[in-house]
Motif scaffolding. Structure first.
Motif, PDB file in Angstrom:
ATOM      1  N   ALA A 144       0.827  -1.202   0.000  1.00  0.00           N
ATOM      2  CA  ALA A 144       0.000   0.000   0.000  1.00  0.00           C
ATOM      3  C   ALA A 144       0.864   1.256   0.000  1.00  0.00           C
ATOM      4  N   PHE A 145       1.972   1.216   0.740  1.00  0.00           N
ATOM      5  CA  PHE A 145       2.884   2.363   0.765  1.00  0.00           C
ATOM      6  C   PHE A 145       3.556   2.534  -0.592  1.00  0.00           C
ATOM      7  N   SER A 146       3.782   1.426  -1.281  1.00  0.00           N
ATOM      8  CA  SER A 146       4.500   1.464  -2.545  1.00  0.00           C
ATOM      9  C   SER A 146       3.629   1.949  -3.702  1.00  0.00           C
ATOM     10  N   ASN A 147       2.451   1.332  -3.860  1.00  0.00           N
ATOM     11  CA  ASN A 147       1.644   1.645  -5.049  1.00  0.00           C
ATOM     12  C   ASN A 147       0.361   2.416  -4.751  1.00  0.00           C
ATOM     13  N   GLU A 148       0.023   2.588  -3.470  1.00  0.00           N
ATOM     14  CA  GLU A 148      -1.147   3.372  -3.064  1.00  0.00           C
ATOM     15  C   GLU A 148      -2.460   2.827  -3.593  1.00  0.00           C
ATOM     16  N   ALA A 149      -2.481   1.554  -3.973  1.00  0.00           N
ATOM     17  CA  ALA A 149      -3.699   0.953  -4.513  1.00  0.00           C
ATOM     18  C   ALA A 149      -4.799   0.947  -3.454  1.00  0.00           C
ATOM     19  N   GLY A 150      -5.963   1.442  -3.818  1.00  0.00           N
ATOM     20  CA  GLY A 150      -7.103   1.445  -2.920  1.00  0.00           C
ATOM     21  C   GLY A 150      -7.162   2.617  -1.963  1.00  0.00           C
ATOM     22  N   LEU A 151      -6.207   3.537  -2.061  1.00  0.00           N
ATOM     23  CA  LEU A 151      -6.170   4.662  -1.128  1.00  0.00           C
ATOM     24  C   LEU A 151      -6.935   5.877  -1.640  1.00  0.00           C
ATOM     25  N   GLY A 152      -7.216   5.918  -2.926  1.00  0.00           N
ATOM     26  CA  GLY A 152      -7.935   7.056  -3.490  1.00  0.00           C
ATOM     27  C   GLY A 152      -7.058   8.243  -3.830  1.00  0.00           C
ATOM     28  N   SER A 153      -5.747   8.071  -3.784  1.00  0.00           N
ATOM     29  CA  SER A 153      -4.842   9.188  -4.091  1.00  0.00           C
ATOM     30  C   SER A 153      -4.555   9.296  -5.588  1.00  0.00           C
ATOM     31  N   ALA A 154      -4.325   8.171  -6.239  1.00  0.00           N
ATOM     32  CA  ALA A 154      -4.022   8.197  -7.675  1.00  0.00           C
ATOM     33  C   ALA A 154      -5.125   8.838  -8.511  1.00  0.00           C
ATOM     34  N   PRO A 155      -6.425   8.633  -8.181  1.00  0.00           N
ATOM     35  CA  PRO A 155      -7.466   9.293  -8.972  1.00  0.00           C
ATOM     36  C   PRO A 155      -7.347  10.810  -9.003  1.00  0.00           C
ATOM     37  N   ILE A 156      -6.706  11.403  -7.994  1.00  0.00           N
ATOM     38  CA  ILE A 156      -6.526  12.854  -8.006  1.00  0.00           C
ATOM     39  C   ILE A 156      -5.669  13.255  -9.198  1.00  0.00           C
ATOM     40  N   ALA A 157      -4.622  12.466  -9.468  1.00  0.00           N
ATOM     41  CA  ALA A 157      -3.768  12.750 -10.624  1.00  0.00           C
ATOM     42  C   ALA A 157      -4.469  12.387 -11.932  1.00  0.00           C
ATOM     43  N   HIS A 158      -5.150  11.236 -11.942  1.00  0.00           N
ATOM     44  CA  HIS A 158      -5.824  10.790 -13.175  1.00  0.00           C
ATOM     45  C   HIS A 158      -7.010  11.678 -13.533  1.00  0.00           C
ATOM     46  N   SER A 159      -7.561  12.386 -12.551  1.00  0.00           N
ATOM     47  CA  SER A 159      -8.714  13.241 -12.836  1.00  0.00           C
ATOM     48  C   SER A 159      -8.336  14.453 -13.682  1.00  0.00           C
ATOM     49  N   ALA A 160      -7.039  14.721 -13.799  1.00  0.00           N
ATOM     50  CA  ALA A 160      -6.587  15.844 -14.631  1.00  0.00           C
ATOM     51  C   ALA A 160      -6.646  15.518 -16.112  1.00  0.00           C
ATOM     52  N   VAL A 161      -6.996  14.284 -16.445  1.00  0.00           N
ATOM     53  CA  VAL A 161      -7.067  13.844 -17.849  1.00  0.00           C
ATOM     54  C   VAL A 161      -8.475  14.044 -18.376  1.00  0.00           C
ATOM     55  N   LYS A 162      -8.598  14.527 -19.603  1.00  0.00           N
ATOM     56  CA  LYS A 162      -9.896  14.718 -20.229  1.00  0.00           C
ATOM     57  C   LYS A 162     -10.162  13.559 -21.199  1.00  0.00           C
ATOM     58  N   THR A 163     -11.266  12.868 -21.013  1.00  0.00           N
ATOM     59  CA  THR A 163     -11.638  11.761 -21.877  1.00  0.00           C
ATOM     60  C   THR A 163     -13.139  11.583 -21.857  1.00  0.00           C
ATOM     61  N   LYS A 164     -13.700  11.107 -22.958  1.00  0.00           N
ATOM     62  CA  LYS A 164     -15.136  10.848 -23.010  1.00  0.00           C
ATOM     63  C   LYS A 164     -15.494   9.550 -22.300  1.00  0.00           C
ATOM     64  N   HIS A 165     -14.496   8.717 -22.008  1.00  0.00           N
ATOM     65  CA  HIS A 165     -14.738   7.424 -21.364  1.00  0.00           C
ATOM     66  C   HIS A 165     -13.831   7.299 -20.148  1.00  0.00           C
ATOM     67  N   PRO A 166     -14.308   7.669 -18.967  1.00  0.00           N
ATOM     68  CA  PRO A 166     -13.485   7.596 -17.750  1.00  0.00           C
ATOM     69  C   PRO A 166     -12.929   6.201 -17.489  1.00  0.00           C
ATOM     70  N   ALA A 167     -13.650   5.150 -17.917  1.00  0.00           N
ATOM     71  CA  ALA A 167     -13.169   3.786 -17.676  1.00  0.00           C
ATOM     72  C   ALA A 167     -11.845   3.524 -18.367  1.00  0.00           C
ATOM     73  N   SER A 168     -11.578   4.216 -19.470  1.00  0.00           N
ATOM     74  CA  SER A 168     -10.305   4.015 -20.170  1.00  0.00           C
ATOM     75  C   SER A 168      -9.134   4.457 -19.295  1.00  0.00           C
ATOM     76  N   GLU A 169      -9.315   5.562 -18.577  1.00  0.00           N
ATOM     77  CA  GLU A 169      -8.267   6.021 -17.667  1.00  0.00           C
ATOM     78  C   GLU A 169      -8.139   5.089 -16.474  1.00  0.00           C
ATOM     79  N   GLY A 170      -9.262   4.512 -16.056  1.00  0.00           N
ATOM     80  CA  GLY A 170      -9.210   3.533 -14.977  1.00  0.00           C
ATOM     81  C   GLY A 170      -8.393   2.315 -15.353  1.00  0.00           C
ATOM     82  N   LEU A 171      -8.530   1.876 -16.608  1.00  0.00           N
ATOM     83  CA  LEU A 171      -7.751   0.720 -17.069  1.00  0.00           C
ATOM     84  C   LEU A 171      -6.267   1.061 -17.136  1.00  0.00           C
TER      85      LEU A 171
END
Length: 216
Positions: A13-40
């Motif tokens: 968890a300290f290494s990859n932050e999976a499940g912490l909700g922090s990475a979506p803050i960075a990914h939310s800066a991306v503009k796309t018509k399909h949010p699931a693509s950024e999730g993948l």
């Protein structure tokens, strides 16, 4: 085995932050018509970081079996960076210098990344203004200096406690938003199937991601 799993979960968890909700803050800066693509795309991060890189590092330590690794198993308080450095140094004597630079860059990037995450959360809660951002930066700087005065183990324990708190809150949110995620994923998969079948999906090349334009 249970203790090893717990330690593994904490370090992962300290290494990859999976499940912490922090990475979506960075990914939310991306503009796309399909949010699931950024999730993948985001799914690749914990795989590369933990499954590939961390596994390769662990295997290197086990195979090289440096003296510091044996001392750590005997109960000596030896950091993981030291063991990794000694393991790679068995075949590449110059590697400790490379690792020192890598650790320095990792530390700086971590400070900047979490500073950005915190700033976004702060402005969401207290508004985005010059005074609000200045207050956050001062508070963040004070805590960064205070953290450098703590012992490494105390700092790690504190980080684990905070990350655990983040995970509890975020995972509850994941369960509540599961129907939305499922709907977005199905929409994106339908779009991909339409493109493969020769259709134009949403009528354009709408899934091309580009950096979001922000004011200022």
């Amino acid at each position: 085995m249970l203790g090893a799993l717990i330690i593994g979960f904490k370090r992962a968890a300290f290494s990859n932050e999976a499940g912490l909700g922090s990475a979506p803050i960075a990914h939310s800066a991306v503009k796309t018509k399909h949010p699931a693509s950024e999730g993948l795309v985001a799914l690749l991060e914990p795989f590369i970081d933990t499954v590939v890189i961390c596994t390769m590092t662990a295997l290197t330590i086990v195979v090289a079996n440096p003296a510091s690794w044996a001392e750590a198993r005997a109960g000596e308080d030896i950091g993981g960076v030291t063991i990794t450095s000694d393991a790679f140094a068995t075949v590449m004597p110059w590697f400790p210098y490379v690792l020192t630079v890598a650790v320095l860059l990792f530390a700086v990037s971590t400070v900047l990344t979490w500073g950005y995450y915190g700033l976004k959360a702060w402005t969401y809660l207290f508004g985005r203004s010059r005074a609000s951002e200045l207050i956050y930066k001062v508070v963040y700087t004070v805590f960064a200096v205070a953290g450098s005065l703590l012992t490494l183990q105390t700092l790690i324990d504190l980080a684990d406690a905070v990350l655990f708190s983040l995970a509890v809150i975020n995972i509850i949110g994941l369960y509540l938003l599961a129907p939305v995620v499922k709907r977005e994923l199905e929409s994106f998969l339908d779009f991909v199937r339409a493109r493969k079948a020769g259709g134009d999906g949403d009528g354009d090349r709408g899934d091309e991601r580009e950096p979001a334009r922000t004011a200022g």
